[in-house]
Motif scaffolding. Structure first.
Motif, PDB file in Angstrom:
ATOM      1  N   GLN A  23       0.839  -1.193   0.000  1.00 56.53           N
ATOM      2  CA  GLN A  23       0.000   0.000   0.000  1.00 56.53           C
ATOM      3  C   GLN A  23       0.877   1.248   0.000  1.00 56.53           C
ATOM      4  N   TYR A  24       0.329   2.321  -0.582  1.00 57.79           N
ATOM      5  CA  TYR A  24       1.036   3.582  -0.745  1.00 57.79           C
ATOM      6  C   TYR A  24       0.407   4.665   0.110  1.00 57.79           C
ATOM      7  N   LEU A  25       1.185   5.715   0.364  1.00 54.46           N
ATOM      8  CA  LEU A  25       0.680   6.894   1.053  1.00 54.46           C
ATOM      9  C   LEU A  25       1.528   8.093   0.655  1.00 54.46           C
ATOM     10  N   TYR A  26       0.859   9.219   0.376  1.00 53.49           N
ATOM     11  CA  TYR A  26       1.525  10.495   0.158  1.00 53.49           C
ATOM     12  C   TYR A  26       1.175  11.393   1.340  1.00 53.49           C
ATOM     13  N   VAL A  27       2.180  11.989   1.947  1.00 58.75           N
ATOM     14  CA  VAL A  27       1.960  12.930   3.045  1.00 58.75           C
ATOM     15  C   VAL A  27       2.543  14.268   2.625  1.00 58.75           C
ATOM     16  N   LYS A  28       1.691  15.298   2.605  1.00 55.92           N
ATOM     17  CA  LYS A  28       2.141  16.655   2.321  1.00 55.92           C
ATOM     18  C   LYS A  28       2.178  17.417   3.642  1.00 55.92           C
ATOM     19  N   VAL A  29       3.351  17.959   3.960  1.00 57.65           N
ATOM     20  CA  VAL A  29       3.521  18.712   5.197  1.00 57.65           C
ATOM     21  C   VAL A  29       3.728  20.175   4.833  1.00 57.65           C
ATOM     22  N   GLN A  30       2.801  21.023   5.278  1.00 60.10           N
ATOM     23  CA  GLN A  30       2.878  22.450   4.979  1.00 60.10           C
ATOM     24  C   GLN A  30       3.586  23.189   6.111  1.00 60.10           C
ATOM     25  N   THR A  31       4.414  24.169   5.708  1.00 55.42           N
ATOM     26  CA  THR A  31       5.152  24.975   6.661  1.00 55.42           C
ATOM     27  C   THR A  31       5.243  26.410   6.136  1.00 55.42           C
ATOM     28  N   SER A  32       5.612  27.322   6.995  1.00 56.54           N
ATOM     29  CA  SER A  32       5.673  28.731   6.591  1.00 56.54           C
ATOM     30  C   SER A  32       6.880  28.991   5.684  1.00 56.54           C
ATOM     31  N   ARG A  33       6.805  30.050   4.892  1.00 57.27           N
ATOM     32  CA  ARG A  33       7.944  30.447   4.054  1.00 57.27           C
ATOM     33  C   ARG A  33       8.981  31.194   4.880  1.00 57.27           C
ATOM     34  N   GLU A  34       8.539  31.904   5.910  1.00 59.17           N
ATOM     35  CA  GLU A  34       9.442  32.736   6.698  1.00 59.17           C
ATOM     36  C   GLU A  34      10.463  31.889   7.453  1.00 59.17           C
ATOM     37  N   GLU A  35      10.017  30.828   8.079  1.00 59.96           N
ATOM     38  CA  GLU A  35      10.899  29.908   8.798  1.00 59.96           C
ATOM     39  C   GLU A  35      10.446  28.478   8.502  1.00 59.96           C
ATOM     40  N   PRO A  36      10.733  27.994   7.290  1.00 58.23           N
ATOM     41  CA  PRO A  36      10.252  26.660   6.920  1.00 58.23           C
ATOM     42  C   PRO A  36      10.959  25.562   7.720  1.00 58.23           C
ATOM     43  N   THR A  37      10.163  24.836   8.485  1.00 57.28           N
ATOM     44  CA  THR A  37      10.698  23.796   9.359  1.00 57.28           C
ATOM     45  C   THR A  37       9.777  22.587   9.329  1.00 57.28           C
ATOM     46  N   VAL A  38      10.340  21.422   9.050  1.00 57.10           N
ATOM     47  CA  VAL A  38       9.602  20.160   9.047  1.00 57.10           C
ATOM     48  C   VAL A  38      10.467  19.129   9.756  1.00 57.10           C
ATOM     49  N   MET A  39       9.919  18.435  10.747  1.00 59.77           N
ATOM     50  CA  MET A  39      10.676  17.442  11.486  1.00 59.77           C
ATOM     51  C   MET A  39      11.286  16.410  10.533  1.00 59.77           C
ATOM     52  N   SER A  40      12.521  16.036  10.787  1.00 58.99           N
ATOM     53  CA  SER A  40      13.216  15.081   9.930  1.00 58.99           C
ATOM     54  C   SER A  40      12.611  13.684  10.039  1.00 58.99           C
ATOM     55  N   ALA A  41      12.509  13.028   8.905  1.00 54.67           N
ATOM     56  CA  ALA A  41      12.070  11.630   8.867  1.00 54.67           C
ATOM     57  C   ALA A  41      13.256  10.680   8.983  1.00 54.67           C
TER      58      ALA A  41
END
Length: 159
Positions: free
Chosen positions: A85-103
């Motif tokens: 099975q597949y999954l796409y996850v889109k994580v939105q963050t701000s442009r000013e301080e773009p931060t997304v927890m590392s996978a």
């Protein structure tokens, strides 16, 4: 099967983070896709997707970063080799301080792809073991895939 998978994922993430934790959940070209903000994408969410018996997303196939001018987005493509099975996850963050927890702590294949996204778009990935430029020189200024990146076309011979 994909709608069942999507419903199961949405239910588990909502149970973990609350009713408003998912911005959107839908089938995208027949595959489950969820959109969350960077606060929802954390180590608990990643472990849920990887470790849950009914999900088992053990293979991170691709990470892509996108600049939409009003926000930045990191797209994760997952596959479960055991459950097919597949999954796409889109994580939105701000442009000013773009931060997304590392996978990277969960899926080691995230290493290079997160570094590339950092290098070209300037998105920070806290928890990455060695986040630094990978394609451009260490002293390169700016992030070339951002919509607001200014190039010197004459110096590049494009004028």
């Amino acid at each position: 099967m994909s709608q069942e998978t999507l419903d199961r994922i949405a239910e588990k993430i909502t149970t973990l983070h609350g009713q408003d934790s998912i911005k959107e959940a839908k089938l995208n070209f027949g595959k489950p896709m969820i959109i969350v903000d960077s606060e929802t994408w954390n180590i608990a969410t990643a472990k849920l997707l990887h470790d849950d018996e009914s999900l088992q997303f053990d293979f991170l196939t691709c990470i892509t970063g996108v600049d939409y001018e009003e926000h930045m987005e990191v797209i994760y493509n997952f596959y479960s080799t055991t459950l097919d099975q597949y999954l796409y996850v889109k994580v939105q963050t701000s442009r000013e301080e773009p931060t997304v927890m590392s996978a990277d702590p969960i899926w080691k294949s995230a290493d290079y792809m997160e570094r590339e996204t950092f290098d070209l778009l300037g998105i920070d990935f806290p928890g990455h073991w060695r986040l630094k430029r990978i394609l451009l020189e260490d002293d390169w200024e700016g992030y070339p895939l951002r919509k607001d990146y200014i190039t010197d076309k004459k110096a590049l011979g494009l004028d």
